[in-house]
Design an enzyme around this catalytic site. Structure first.
Site, PDB file in Angstrom:
ATOM      1  CB  THR A 243     -32.986  37.208 -56.195  1.00 26.69           C
ATOM      2  OG1 THR A 243     -33.849  36.199 -56.712  1.00 26.69           O
ATOM      3  CG2 THR A 243     -33.272  37.446 -54.720  1.00 26.69           C
ATOM      4  CB  CYS A 331      -2.827  47.428 -67.695  1.00 23.12           C
ATOM      5  SG  CYS A 331      -2.163  45.888 -68.269  1.00 23.12           S
TER       6      CYS A 331
END
Ligand code: PMP
Length: 386
Positions: A243, A331
């Protein structure tokens, strides 16, 4: 001076424009119908809003509404394009050419395609400004290539690629071009017809829209060459089930419409002038700085600066909590690594780690730039004095 926060990280995400928030509002409350409910007015109302949003997003790139597939963001759109094409690749096409400076959602999806379908992933080198080496690409292209993946504008160093030239090379061997254009709309005009781009990726939260929605443009004749990555109720022509989130679609569409206004077109020059003013100021500070990448053809809001002999993360830490900027390192899983983009343009790990990305946008002011300059000067020289 008040200590209001200063946001200079517009390439990570842009603030949502208040006009976008306003346009979305009814779709969180009264107009909550499922856009795929075809039997009642709540559904029709939501469907109409989603269709209008698709048309607005399409208009931004010169496409038609039925060529837009909404996704949860550009990460999903890149995955759908790359894995979807690799899954349905015709026999005889197994190679995929990916530029060295692509976003991780491209690099990781290509790696997944290698694992799942045996796709052979090859890296297209870039020059010192981050531009794809077109001669090398021309030498690599052949009729065994599934697709070339090349971004329009780099998110770290702002380099604008010559996408029409890349598309022309792809055409010589009938190869699909997947263009990650997430950072393009604020900096350059891209028309899928004129530039001959069959697949293109966008994200709402980089254009003053909401997070959680992006789009894959797929030219009509290519739609049957993509295996869906989400199966379900057949929404969006079966290419991406689920949806649709009406408020997010509306927000995305409104953000796209706002980019077409005179005001937004003029905004590029305003942003570039703030950025140039910032870089001039930095050069005058007296500490040696180098602007990474970009060169003559750079996104107006991008400034990726290498502070010689300094650690970028230390500088960023000294700017906290007031200033939002990004480092030249990433990172992943707790390990800090120099940016693959900065490495690809030839920087050493240490040079990459001494870099900081500042990115300017619609809501950046001269006062923001002045405040950042002052804080940077303090951070650099208080440390040098110590
Ligand atoms: N591609 C590029 C060039 C990007 O800058 C980003 C966001 N950093 C993405 C893809 C991923 O976008 P999203 O956050 O919508 O998944």
């Amino acid at each position: 001076m008040t200590e209001r926060p200063v946001y200079l990280d517009n390439m990570a995400s842009t603030p949502v424009d208040p006009r976008v928030v306003e346009a979305m509002a009814p779709f969180w409350s009264t107009a909550f119908g499922n856009p795929h409910s075809v039997e009642h007015a709540f559904g029709w109302q939501a469907d109409e809003a989603v269709e209008r949003a698709a048309a607005s997003v399409a208009a931004l790139i010169g496409a038609d509404a039925d060529e837009i597939i909404f996704t949860a963001g550009a990460t999903e759109a890149n995955n759908l394009a790359i894995l979807g094409l690799a899954h349905r690749a015709p026999a005889g096409r197994r190679r995929m050419l990916v530029s060295a400076v692509e976003h991780k959602s491209v690099l990781a999806a290509a790696r997944a395609a290698a694992g799942r379908y045996g796709t052979i992933v090859e890296v297209i080198p870039v020059d010192a400004e981050g531009r794809i080496d077109l001669d090398r690409l021309a030498g690599m292209i052949s009729e065994d290539v599934i697709c070339v993946v090349a971004m329009a504008v780099n998110n770290e160093i702002g380099t604008v690629q010559d996408i029409p030239a890349v598309a022309a090379i792809c055409a010589t061997a009938d190869v699909h071009l997947v263009c990650d254009a997430v950072q393009a709309p604020l900096g350059v005009d891209l028309d899928v017809d004129r530039c001959k781009i069959p697949l293109l990726v966008l994200s709402a939260h980089k254009i003053y829209g909401p997070k959680g929605i992006g789009a894959l443009y797929v030219r009509r004749d290519v739609q049957n060459m993509i295996e869906p990555q989400v199966y379900g109720g057949g929404q969006q022509r079966g290419l991406r089930a689920g949806t649709l989130p009406t408020p997010l679609c509306v927000g995305f569409g409104t953000a796209a419409e706002l980019l077409g206004t005179e005001e937004a077109i003029g905004e590029r020059a305003m942003i570039a002038s703030l950025r140039d003013h910032f870089e001039d100021g930095l050069r005058r500070l007296g500490h040696p700085v180098v602007i990474n990448g970009g060169g003559a053809s750079r996104h107006p809001g991008n400034s990726n600066v290498r502070f010689r002999g300094r650690d970028g993360r230390d500088l960023i830490a000294a700017l906290q909590p007031r200033f939002a900027v990004s480092s030249g390192s990433a990172c992943s899983s707790g390990i800090v690594e120099p940016s693959h983009v900065l490495r690809a343009i030839g920087l050493t790990g240490e040079e990459a780690n001494s870099s900081v990305r500042f990115s300017f946008g619609r809501f950046t002011t001269e006062a923001d730039v002045a405040a950042a300059m002052e804080a940077l000067s303090d951070a650099i020289f208080s440390d040098e004095a110590a």
